[in-house]
Design a protein around this motif. Structure first.
Motif, PDB file in Angstrom:
ATOM      1  N   GLY A 147      54.638 -23.661  25.914  1.00 29.81           N
ATOM      2  CA  GLY A 147      55.026 -24.037  27.278  1.00 29.81           C
ATOM      3  C   GLY A 147      56.480 -24.449  27.355  1.00 29.81           C
ATOM      4  O   GLY A 147      57.203 -24.047  28.270  1.00 29.81           O
ATOM      5  N   LEU A 148      56.928 -25.238  26.402  1.00 29.26           N
ATOM      6  CA  LEU A 148      58.337 -25.652  26.391  1.00 29.26           C
ATOM      7  C   LEU A 148      59.265 -24.452  26.236  1.00 29.26           C
ATOM      8  O   LEU A 148      60.282 -24.341  26.924  1.00 29.26           O
ATOM      9  N   ARG A 149      58.919 -23.557  25.331  1.00 25.27           N
ATOM     10  CA  ARG A 149      59.780 -22.382  25.113  1.00 25.27           C
ATOM     11  C   ARG A 149      59.824 -21.487  26.344  1.00 25.27           C
ATOM     12  O   ARG A 149      60.883 -20.974  26.709  1.00 25.27           O
ATOM     13  N   ALA A 174      63.501 -20.632  28.399  1.00 22.20           N
ATOM     14  CA  ALA A 174      64.132 -19.318  28.251  1.00 22.20           C
ATOM     15  C   ALA A 174      63.246 -18.284  28.947  1.00 22.20           C
ATOM     16  O   ALA A 174      62.047 -18.501  29.109  1.00 22.20           O
ATOM     17  N   PRO A 175      63.838 -17.165  29.361  1.00 24.42           N
ATOM     18  CA  PRO A 175      63.035 -16.111  29.983  1.00 24.42           C
ATOM     19  C   PRO A 175      61.926 -15.611  29.055  1.00 24.42           C
ATOM     20  O   PRO A 175      62.038 -15.659  27.825  1.00 24.42           O
ATOM     21  N   PRO A 220      51.345 -22.898  31.660  1.00 25.46           N
ATOM     22  CA  PRO A 220      52.123 -22.691  32.879  1.00 25.46           C
ATOM     23  C   PRO A 220      53.420 -21.940  32.596  1.00 25.46           C
ATOM     24  O   PRO A 220      54.087 -22.194  31.596  1.00 25.46           O
ATOM     25  N   THR A 221      53.754 -21.004  33.466  1.00 18.36           N
ATOM     26  CA  THR A 221      54.987 -20.235  33.336  1.00 18.36           C
ATOM     27  C   THR A 221      55.822 -20.420  34.604  1.00 18.36           C
ATOM     28  O   THR A 221      55.274 -20.650  35.674  1.00 18.36           O
ATOM     29  N   PRO A 222      57.124 -20.315  34.484  1.00 18.29           N
ATOM     30  CA  PRO A 222      57.968 -20.476  35.669  1.00 18.29           C
ATOM     31  C   PRO A 222      57.785 -19.309  36.633  1.00 18.29           C
ATOM     32  O   PRO A 222      57.399 -18.208  36.232  1.00 18.29           O
TER      33      PRO A 222
END
Length: 148
Positions: free
Chosen positions: A91-93, A97-98, A123-125
């Motif tokens: 999740g942090l990575r 970054a994309p 969760p992803t952006p």
């Protein structure tokens, strides 16, 4: 499924409301002559244990919490199996970054990493997140609940 129909019944059951009480409010509710805290004047009235309904609700909540922790642990195991890192680390990575860059560093393809994130609730952006400057991003990383 009947789960959505059972929720009010379960809430009433936990609150100790019977079907008759839920259907009609008491007629003399506004005519109470005692102050609300008058029944708490003596310490003898205080029970030594919670009521059966409260115990039942507490057990149900504890069981639900255990199930959520077990689900998070299973998801974490699967993410480690496919990527080599934990759900929290993934999740942090993904939020720093994309997705394509992260997938390349992990030796995966972008669509495979996206599927792993979707399946195991990482969760992803949102789309276009990295095209917006950091100060103006509407959504920021939040921690994954349960199982680090």
């Amino acid at each position: 499924m009947r789960a959505d129909l059972d929720v009010p019944y379960i809430v009433d059951l936990i609150a100790g409301v019977t079907a008759d009480q839920a259907a009609s409010p008491p007629a003399d509710q506004h005519l109470q002559t005692q102050p609300p805290n008058a029944h708490c004047s003596r310490s003898d009235d205080v029970p030594y244990e919670p009521s059966a309904e409260i115990k039942k609700a507490m057990l149900a909540a504890a069981y639900a919490e255990q199930m959520i922790e077990r689900l998070a642990a299973l998801q974490n195991e699967e993410v480690i199996r496919y990527t080599g890192i934990s759900r929290a680390e993934l999740g942090l990575r993904v939020w720093n970054a994309p997705l394509g860059e992260v997938a390349g560093r992990l030796g995966l393809k972008k669509h495979v990493l996206a599927r792993i994130c979707r399946l195991y609730e990482v969760p992803t952006p949102p789309k276009g997140y990295f095209r917006i400057s950091f100060a103006h991003r509407p959504v920021r990383w939040t921690r994954i609940v349960g199982g680090a």
